[in-house]
Design a protein around this motif. Structure first.
Motif, PDB file in Angstrom:
ATOM      1  N   ASN A 171     -48.245 -39.507  36.574  1.00 15.59           N
ATOM      2  CA  ASN A 171     -48.400 -40.433  37.692  1.00 15.59           C
ATOM      3  C   ASN A 171     -47.337 -41.523  37.728  1.00 15.59           C
ATOM      4  O   ASN A 171     -47.453 -42.470  38.502  1.00 15.59           O
ATOM      5  CB  ASN A 171     -49.792 -41.071  37.642  1.00 15.59           C
ATOM      6  CG  ASN A 171     -50.895 -40.087  37.973  1.00 15.59           C
ATOM      7  OD1 ASN A 171     -51.233 -39.905  39.139  1.00 15.59           O
ATOM      8  ND2 ASN A 171     -51.451 -39.441  36.954  1.00 15.59           N
ATOM      9  N   GLY A 172     -46.312 -41.389  36.888  1.00 13.74           N
ATOM     10  CA  GLY A 172     -45.259 -42.397  36.869  1.00 13.74           C
ATOM     11  C   GLY A 172     -45.771 -43.760  36.463  1.00 13.74           C
ATOM     12  O   GLY A 172     -45.249 -44.794  36.900  1.00 13.74           O
ATOM     13  N   ALA A 173     -46.807 -43.785  35.613  1.00  7.46           N
ATOM     14  CA  ALA A 173     -47.421 -45.047  35.199  1.00  7.46           C
ATOM     15  C   ALA A 173     -46.707 -45.605  33.974  1.00  7.46           C
ATOM     16  O   ALA A 173     -46.137 -44.867  33.173  1.00  7.46           O
ATOM     17  CB  ALA A 173     -48.903 -44.847  34.898  1.00  7.46           C
ATOM     18  N   TYR A 174     -46.763 -46.923  33.831  1.00  8.08           N
ATOM     19  CA  TYR A 174     -46.177 -47.552  32.650  1.00  8.08           C
ATOM     20  C   TYR A 174     -47.249 -48.029  31.668  1.00  8.08           C
ATOM     21  O   TYR A 174     -46.939 -48.403  30.533  1.00  8.08           O
ATOM     22  CB  TYR A 174     -45.298 -48.740  33.057  1.00  8.08           C
ATOM     23  CG  TYR A 174     -46.073 -49.954  33.507  1.00  8.08           C
ATOM     24  CD1 TYR A 174     -46.395 -50.981  32.632  1.00  8.08           C
ATOM     25  CD2 TYR A 174     -46.509 -50.073  34.820  1.00  8.08           C
ATOM     26  CE1 TYR A 174     -47.117 -52.073  33.035  1.00  8.08           C
ATOM     27  CE2 TYR A 174     -47.226 -51.161  35.248  1.00  8.08           C
ATOM     28  CZ  TYR A 174     -47.523 -52.165  34.342  1.00  8.08           C
ATOM     29  OH  TYR A 174     -48.257 -53.255  34.757  1.00  8.08           O
ATOM     30  N   ALA A 175     -48.526 -47.986  32.080  1.00  9.75           N
ATOM     31  CA  ALA A 175     -49.599 -48.451  31.206  1.00  9.75           C
ATOM     32  C   ALA A 175     -50.903 -47.777  31.599  1.00  9.75           C
ATOM     33  O   ALA A 175     -51.058 -47.276  32.726  1.00  9.75           O
ATOM     34  CB  ALA A 175     -49.752 -49.971  31.292  1.00  9.75           C
ATOM     35  N   GLY A 176     -51.857 -47.766  30.662  1.00  7.38           N
ATOM     36  CA  GLY A 176     -53.164 -47.195  30.951  1.00  7.38           C
ATOM     37  C   GLY A 176     -54.099 -47.321  29.776  1.00  7.38           C
ATOM     38  O   GLY A 176     -53.698 -47.708  28.675  1.00  7.38           O
ATOM     39  N   MET A 177     -55.374 -46.980  30.029  1.00  6.70           N
ATOM     40  CA  MET A 177     -56.363 -46.938  28.947  1.00  6.70           C
ATOM     41  C   MET A 177     -57.451 -45.942  29.310  1.00  6.70           C
ATOM     42  O   MET A 177     -57.512 -45.433  30.434  1.00  6.70           O
ATOM     43  CB  MET A 177     -56.940 -48.324  28.659  1.00  6.70           C
ATOM     44  CG  MET A 177     -57.945 -48.858  29.656  1.00  6.70           C
ATOM     45  SD  MET A 177     -58.730 -50.402  29.066  1.00  6.70           S
ATOM     46  CE  MET A 177     -59.763 -49.772  27.707  1.00  6.70           C
ATOM     47  N   ASN A 178     -58.288 -45.673  28.328  1.00  6.77           N
ATOM     48  CA  ASN A 178     -59.376 -44.719  28.530  1.00  6.77           C
ATOM     49  C   ASN A 178     -60.370 -45.236  29.560  1.00  6.77           C
ATOM     50  O   ASN A 178     -60.396 -46.424  29.882  1.00  6.77           O
ATOM     51  CB  ASN A 178     -60.103 -44.466  27.210  1.00  6.77           C
ATOM     52  CG  ASN A 178     -60.763 -45.724  26.655  1.00  6.77           C
ATOM     53  OD1 ASN A 178     -60.121 -46.487  25.933  1.00  6.77           O
ATOM     54  ND2 ASN A 178     -62.032 -45.951  26.976  1.00  6.77           N
TER      55      ASN A 178
END
Length: 439
Positions: free
Chosen positions: A263-270
């Motif tokens: 998704n072209g994301a730079y950050a995330g979490m569960n």
């Protein structure tokens, strides 16, 4: 004719202009900049950063050591500047230009813009990047010499272009042998200050954003927290699922970094609680989850029927947010959304901690690793709290400043990823996740 003696500055200027490879005995000169965009705006470049002493050499395989760099530029909007960074070949193998598996490049790295991500500071014109002569939008420069042997230094040059909007921008980079391996990460970056059109400096950058690990004091004690905090106006929140339809057993799941890369994301979490394959009681419902998640890409709900009288939820409509302690209220209203996640329990609402202790199960009452997501109208907070109960994490989110906050999964599922690396996890494979992208 008598001999001529050059100062280190002149020697470095000669090195930069020739783009040669030299033994590790040279110094840096200031990079060049194009003429200012307007008479009222004048650019400048800070002093170079010299190389360290006592570098290792002959380490088996491909290796590199940072060997200094030119200074940080202050530019007018749209102006360009040439930057230089040197890497010393500390390995036992040479770097060979044009040969896959042996050629050295500089790649974009995290936290800004992230591993192999596009940056507004330069590129090849692809993926929305400005065309500044880079080999690719995520490859900043290639070794200039045909061969860089062990014990030699390669001087990489590349062009940076100032965005049109004044502010402070960072470009992190890391060397790699294309098609083989990333080399050592020394946290190398360029800080690019873009002036206002009238030549004045932009407002100081906001502190406390991005990732940090901190201790948070509450009335229930002090807790350590992995935190990603960002302005809602500066990011796009996406809630995602691995399954495209409702699923009750052997549901698809994938690691958090895969959600980010897809998704072209730079950050995330569960995301929500799930039924993991390592729990005996989850036989026949592996990787299922009993909570509604709005898939931002599909623009539809998964587990729509779980919008009920027990689960709380946090909803996004662009940078706007809404929260429900009982999500059946949303079920009745059906307001437009771009992302949403539900779970149990809601932790904070309108700045007040919600006492749900009597409704919590045994594991929620035990101390352990707990996840949470919160908002306050200006910021989004992604948090993983250690050695806490669910109620402890509610007080942590309140102390951090969240006006509304929702509990998320933790324990062995806990995962937090930013800028190309995990800060927590990777944990289990996830049937759903939350990611942040740049608008």
């Amino acid at each position: 004719m008598g001999s001529r003696i050059f100062s280190p500055l002149v020697v470095a200027a000669i090195v930069f202009s020739s783009l040669a490879v030299w033994p590790a005995t040279r110094a840096f000169a200031a990079p060049t900049s194009s003429a200012p965009a307007a008479a009222t705006c004048v650019s400048s470049v800070g002093p170079g950063i010299p190389h360290p002493a006592g570098l290792p050499a002959g380490v088996s395989g491909f290796h590199a050591q940072w060997y200094g760099q030119s200074g940080y530029p202050t530019l007018c909007p749209g102006e360009r500047s040439t930057a230089t960074v040197a890497y010393y070949n500390s390995g036992s193998l040479g770097w060979v230009r044009g040969r896959m598996g042996e050629v050295a490049y500089l790649g974009t790295w995290g936290p800004e813009p992230g591993q192999d991500r596009v940056t507004p500071l330069g590129g090849d014109g692809a993926a929305g990047s400005p065309a500044t002569g880079w080999p690719r939008y995520n490859r900043i420069a290639m070794q200039p010499a045909d061969y860089v042997g062990p014990g030699m230094v390669s001087w990489f040059q590349f062009t940076i272009q100032a965005p049109a909007t004044a502010g402070y921008y960072r470009l992190y980079l890391r060397p790699l042998i294309e098609g083989a391996t990333w080399l050592e990460d020394f946290g190398v970056f360029w800080l690019v200050t873009v002036l206002n059109p009238d030549g004045t400096r932009p407002a100081p950058p906001e502190t406390g954003l991005g990732y940090n690990y901190q201790s948070v004091s509450t009335v229930r004690g002090t807790f350590n927290v992995h935190l990603i905090k960002e302005r809602l106006s500066a990011v796009t929140v996406k809630t995602l699922t691995a399954n495209a339809t409702d699923c009750s057993n052997s549901c698809p799941a994938k690691p958090l970094d895969q959600y980010a890369s897809e998704n072209g994301a730079y950050a995330g979490m569960n995301g929500t609680y799930l039924c993991p394959p390592d729990y005996a009681q989850c036989a026949g419902k592996v990787n299922s989850y009993d909570y509604a998640v709005y898939n931002s890409n599909l623009r539809r709900w998964i587990n729509y029927s779980a919008l009920n009288a027990q689960n709380g939820g946090l909803f996004f409509d662009g940078a706007g947010t809404s929260v429900y302690r009982r999500t059946y209220v949303y079920y009745q209203n059906q307001t437009p959304i771009t992302a949403a996640i539900t779970n149990f329990p809601l932790l904070v609402q309108n700045g007040s901690v919600i006492d749900s202790t009597s409704e919590q199960n045994g594991s929620q009452l035990l101390k352990g690793t707990k996840g949470a997501i919160g908002v306050d109208g200006t910021y989004i907070y992604l948090a993983i709290v250690t050695n806490a109960t669910v109620t402890d994490s509610a007080y942590v989110m309140q102390a951090l400043g969240a006006r509304d906050a929702l509990n998320l999964d933790g324990g062995g599922t806990a995962a937090m990823w930013i800028g190309g690396s995990y800060k927590v996890g990777p944990g289990r494979l996830l049937p759903n996740a939350i990611v942040l992208t740049k608008p």
